[in-house]
Design a protein around this motif. Structure first.
Motif, PDB file in Angstrom:
ATOM      1  N   VAL A   1      39.715  37.949  40.244  1.00 23.92           N
ATOM      2  CA  VAL A   1      40.221  37.860  38.871  1.00 23.92           C
ATOM      3  C   VAL A   1      39.048  37.703  37.897  1.00 23.92           C
ATOM      4  CG1 VAL A   1      41.534  36.425  37.246  1.00 23.92           C
ATOM      5  CG2 VAL A   1      42.488  36.935  39.504  1.00 23.92           C
ATOM      6  N   GLY A   2      38.094  36.844  38.259  1.00 22.45           N
ATOM      7  CA  GLY A   2      36.939  36.607  37.389  1.00 22.45           C
ATOM      8  C   GLY A   2      36.124  37.860  37.153  1.00 22.45           C
ATOM      9  N   ARG A   3      35.910  38.617  38.238  1.00 17.08           N
ATOM     10  CA  ARG A   3      35.123  39.845  38.102  1.00 17.08           C
ATOM     11  C   ARG A   3      35.888  40.922  37.343  1.00 17.08           C
ATOM     12  NH1 ARG A   3      30.438  39.911  41.170  1.00 17.08           N
ATOM     13  NH2 ARG A   3      30.003  41.670  39.833  1.00 17.08           N
ATOM     14  N   SER A   4      37.222  40.779  37.293  1.00 18.92           N
ATOM     15  CA  SER A   4      38.044  41.749  36.551  1.00 18.92           C
ATOM     16  C   SER A   4      38.088  41.457  35.059  1.00 18.92           C
ATOM     17  CB  SER A   4      39.482  41.736  37.094  1.00 18.92           C
ATOM     18  OG  SER A   4      39.512  42.085  38.446  1.00 18.92           O
ATOM     19  N   LEU A   5      37.710  40.244  34.682  1.00 15.34           N
ATOM     20  CA  LEU A   5      37.731  39.895  33.261  1.00 15.34           C
ATOM     21  C   LEU A   5      36.664  40.709  32.523  1.00 15.34           C
ATOM     22  CD1 LEU A   5      37.925  35.980  33.471  1.00 15.34           C
ATOM     23  CD2 LEU A   5      39.740  37.503  32.656  1.00 15.34           C
ATOM     24  N   PRO A   6      36.976  41.213  31.338  1.00 22.11           N
ATOM     25  CA  PRO A   6      35.940  41.911  30.570  1.00 22.11           C
ATOM     26  C   PRO A   6      34.814  40.939  30.212  1.00 22.11           C
ATOM     27  CG  PRO A   6      37.907  41.558  29.239  1.00 22.11           C
ATOM     28  CD  PRO A   6      38.256  41.165  30.634  1.00 22.11           C
ATOM     29  N   CYS A   7      33.624  41.463  30.024  1.00 25.63           N
ATOM     30  CA  CYS A   7      32.458  40.593  29.787  1.00 25.63           C
ATOM     31  C   CYS A   7      32.649  39.742  28.535  1.00 25.63           C
ATOM     32  CB  CYS A   7      31.180  41.406  29.715  1.00 25.63           C
ATOM     33  SG  CYS A   7      31.113  42.546  28.322  1.00 25.63           S
TER      34      CYS A   7
ATOM     35  N   GLY B   1      34.465  33.500  34.530  1.00 22.31           N
ATOM     36  CA  GLY B   1      35.340  32.903  33.521  1.00 22.31           C
ATOM     37  C   GLY B   1      35.439  31.398  33.713  1.00 22.31           C
ATOM     38  N   CYS B   2      36.169  30.753  32.809  1.00 20.74           N
ATOM     39  CA  CYS B   2      36.264  29.294  32.854  1.00 20.74           C
ATOM     40  C   CYS B   2      37.055  28.820  34.081  1.00 20.74           C
ATOM     41  CB  CYS B   2      36.890  28.750  31.573  1.00 20.74           C
ATOM     42  SG  CYS B   2      36.467  27.033  31.247  1.00 20.74           S
ATOM     43  N   GLN B   3      37.887  29.705  34.629  1.00 22.08           N
ATOM     44  CA  GLN B   3      38.607  29.369  35.860  1.00 22.08           C
ATOM     45  C   GLN B   3      37.628  29.005  36.977  1.00 22.08           C
ATOM     46  OE1 GLN B   3      40.539  32.820  37.509  1.00 22.08           O
ATOM     47  NE2 GLN B   3      38.625  33.992  37.604  1.00 22.08           N
TER      48      GLN B   3
ATOM     49  N   SER C   1      43.463  24.212  46.468  1.00 19.45           N
ATOM     50  CA  SER C   1      44.108  25.522  46.265  1.00 19.45           C
ATOM     51  C   SER C   1      45.036  25.488  45.055  1.00 19.45           C
ATOM     52  CB  SER C   1      44.927  25.905  47.499  1.00 19.45           C
ATOM     53  OG  SER C   1      44.128  25.930  48.649  1.00 19.45           O
ATOM     54  N   MET C   2      45.887  24.467  44.996  1.00 19.09           N
ATOM     55  CA  MET C   2      46.861  24.386  43.897  1.00 19.09           C
ATOM     56  C   MET C   2      46.160  24.226  42.555  1.00 19.09           C
ATOM     57  SD  MET C   2      50.092  22.317  45.576  1.00 19.09           S
ATOM     58  CE  MET C   2      49.238  21.018  46.443  1.00 19.09           C
ATOM     59  N   THR C   3      45.058  23.504  42.550  1.00 20.76           N
ATOM     60  CA  THR C   3      44.302  23.312  41.307  1.00 20.76           C
ATOM     61  C   THR C   3      43.801  24.639  40.760  1.00 20.76           C
ATOM     62  OG1 THR C   3      43.560  21.179  42.162  1.00 20.76           O
ATOM     63  CG2 THR C   3      42.381  22.056  40.281  1.00 20.76           C
ATOM     64  N   ILE C   4      43.195  25.432  41.623  1.00 26.09           N
ATOM     65  CA  ILE C   4      42.660  26.728  41.172  1.00 26.09           C
ATOM     66  C   ILE C   4      43.800  27.668  40.765  1.00 26.09           C
ATOM     67  CG2 ILE C   4      41.394  28.800  41.903  1.00 26.09           C
ATOM     68  CD1 ILE C   4      39.704  26.977  43.713  1.00 26.09           C
ATOM     69  N   LYS C   5      44.885  27.652  41.548  1.00 29.84           N
ATOM     70  CA  LYS C   5      46.013  28.524  41.224  1.00 29.84           C
ATOM     71  C   LYS C   5      46.575  28.245  39.834  1.00 29.84           C
ATOM     72  CE  LYS C   5      49.051  28.626  44.641  1.00 29.84           C
ATOM     73  NZ  LYS C   5      49.760  28.086  45.831  1.00 29.84           N
ATOM     74  N   ASN C   6      46.472  26.988  39.408  1.00 35.47           N
ATOM     75  CA  ASN C   6      47.037  26.613  38.105  1.00 35.47           C
ATOM     76  C   ASN C   6      46.297  27.213  36.911  1.00 35.47           C
ATOM     77  OD1 ASN C   6      49.055  25.099  39.224  1.00 35.47           O
ATOM     78  ND2 ASN C   6      47.990  23.146  39.067  1.00 35.47           N
ATOM     79  N   ILE C   7      45.070  27.682  37.138  1.00 34.50           N
ATOM     80  CA  ILE C   7      44.315  28.180  35.973  1.00 34.50           C
ATOM     81  C   ILE C   7      43.693  29.555  36.210  1.00 34.50           C
ATOM     82  CG2 ILE C   7      43.792  25.924  34.962  1.00 34.50           C
ATOM     83  CD1 ILE C   7      40.982  26.267  36.201  1.00 34.50           C
ATOM     84  N   LEU C   8      44.240  30.315  37.133  1.00 38.10           N
ATOM     85  CA  LEU C   8      43.699  31.663  37.357  1.00 38.10           C
ATOM     86  C   LEU C   8      43.722  32.475  36.065  1.00 38.10           C
ATOM     87  CD1 LEU C   8      45.073  32.946  40.797  1.00 38.10           C
ATOM     88  CD2 LEU C   8      42.736  32.293  40.198  1.00 38.10           C
ATOM     89  N   GLY C   9      42.628  33.093  35.756  1.00 30.07           N
ATOM     90  CA  GLY C   9      42.541  33.947  34.574  1.00 30.07           C
ATOM     91  C   GLY C   9      42.009  33.255  33.337  1.00 30.07           C
TER      92      GLY C   9
ATOM     93  N   ALA D   1      32.503  32.704  46.286  1.00 32.25           N
ATOM     94  CA  ALA D   1      32.913  33.196  44.964  1.00 32.25           C
ATOM     95  C   ALA D   1      31.837  32.770  43.964  1.00 32.25           C
ATOM     96  CB  ALA D   1      34.282  32.628  44.590  1.00 32.25           C
ATOM     97  N   THR D   2      32.215  32.008  42.953  1.00 31.80           N
ATOM     98  CA  THR D   2      31.242  31.568  41.953  1.00 31.80           C
ATOM     99  C   THR D   2      31.774  30.340  41.216  1.00 31.80           C
ATOM    100  OG1 THR D   2      30.003  32.233  39.975  1.00 31.80           O
ATOM    101  CG2 THR D   2      32.220  33.104  40.193  1.00 31.80           C
ATOM    102  N   VAL D   3      30.848  29.532  40.694  1.00 26.71           N
ATOM    103  CA  VAL D   3      31.244  28.432  39.814  1.00 26.71           C
ATOM    104  C   VAL D   3      30.700  28.688  38.405  1.00 26.71           C
ATOM    105  CG1 VAL D   3      31.380  26.733  41.675  1.00 26.71           C
ATOM    106  CG2 VAL D   3      29.212  27.037  40.436  1.00 26.71           C
ATOM    107  N   SER D   4      30.285  29.908  38.163  1.00 28.86           N
ATOM    108  CA  SER D   4      29.672  30.267  36.876  1.00 28.86           C
ATOM    109  C   SER D   4      30.699  30.841  35.916  1.00 28.86           C
ATOM    110  CB  SER D   4      28.561  31.293  37.117  1.00 28.86           C
ATOM    111  OG  SER D   4      28.218  31.935  35.912  1.00 28.86           O
ATOM    112  N   GLY D   5      30.760  30.273  34.705  1.00 30.96           N
ATOM    113  CA  GLY D   5      31.649  30.810  33.682  1.00 30.96           C
ATOM    114  C   GLY D   5      31.222  32.193  33.253  1.00 30.96           C
TER     115      GLY D   5
END
Length: 295
Positions: free
Chosen positions: A261-267, A169-171, A201-209, A161-165
């Motif tokens: 989700v990150g790639r779906s976020l508008p720029c 996104g910040c997620q 897994s639970m950590t990432i799920k808590n801040i999706l989007g 995936a990515t670690v880039s905001g």
């Protein structure tokens, strides 16, 4: 057999086959890929820990102010509160959160930090691990091992995936850091590799989007406070995993979902300072004040 792995499933399989912890597989992978000795790689990671500890100390005890003047001093304020007052979320949580904020404030003041995995999320791993290390009497070698655990999780996220905001996104940024910290805490406290991945897994799920919306385009606000919540998220998820709570969705699928989700976020919501908090009336006013001052 090679110690290389490309996914959470792959990592757990190697831990099972070799009867080793995540940190051991990650360290042996590094030996395999770099040709360096175990001692060299371990010492390189220890240097990162030294930088992390120095940044935490500076942010908690020195008068830190960012170049823009936007952030600085909040970590010190929180330290004074948990040292003197009865806090709502407890001393350990506040200590970890203040330590995470301290590192981000040092980063914003152009001080030295370890970008783990990025500068904008560099407070979460040291804030969480150094606090656990102090409170549970772990030594530096224990914390270095935990950093290898964190690195393994970060590597899988980066590879799949990515670690880039700017990309996810910040997620992806604070979320990845919090997942890395949560898994490292679990293994540090005696949890299994499977529990470490459940915590991630639970950590990432808590801040999706979660959007990335730095005010004036600076990695200062809301970044400092998002490192605070990322640290708290890591603590909560680590405790859930150590209690035997599992993520219904496997780690690899959570990472894939986070990326989609990150790639779906508008720029506008991906580190462009064109949306979210950056475009509130106050955010716009702060941006104008900072850049007019510089001209």
């Amino acid at each position: 057999m090679s110690k290389n792995f490309i996914s959470g499933v792959d990592l757990l399989e190697k831990c099972r086959i070799y009867r080793k912890k995540i940190w051991e597989i990650m360290l042996e992978r590094e030996i395999e890929n770099t040709g360096k000795s175990k001692a060299e790689i371990f010492n390189d990671m220890k240097k990162n820990l030294i930088v992390m500890k120095a940044a935490v100390k500076d942010g908690l005890y020195e008068d830190i102010k960012s170049v823009s003047g936007l952030v600085g001093g909040d970590a010190k304020r929180l330290r004074k509160r948990y040292e003197k007052e009865r806090t709502v979320s407890g001393k350990r949580m506040n200590k970890a959160v203040a330590s995470a904020m301290a590192v981000l404030e040092v980063n914003a003041s152009m001080g030295q930090i370890v970008a783990a995995p990025t500068a904008g999320s560099s407070g979460i791993i040291p804030g969480a691990l150094i606090t656990v290390g102090e409170d549970f009497n772990f030594n530096d070698d224990d914390l270095v091992k935990a950093l290898f655990t964190a690195a393994a999780i970060g590597y899988i996220i980066t590879r799949n995936a990515t670690v880039s905001g700017a990309e996810g996104g910040c997620q992806a940024e604070t979320g990845a850091a919090a997942a890395m910290a949560a898994s490292a805490i679990v293994e540090l406290l005696g949890g299994s590799p499977e529990q470490a991945l459940h915590a991630a897994s639970m950590t990432i799920k808590n801040i999706l989007g979660l959007v990335c919306d730095p005010i004036a385009g600076l990695v200062e606000s809301p970044c400092v406070k998002r490192n605070a919540i990322g640290t708290a998220n890591a603590f909560i998820s680590a405790d859930m995993a150590l209690a035997g709570i599992k993520s219904i969705i496997p780690f690899d699928e959570v990472v894939e979902a986070m990326y989609k989700v990150g790639r779906s976020l508008p720029c506008e919501l991906r580190e462009t300072a064109q949306g979210g908090l950056a475009k509130t009336p106050t955010g716009i006013k702060i941006e104008e004040e900072i850049f007019n001052k510089k001209q």
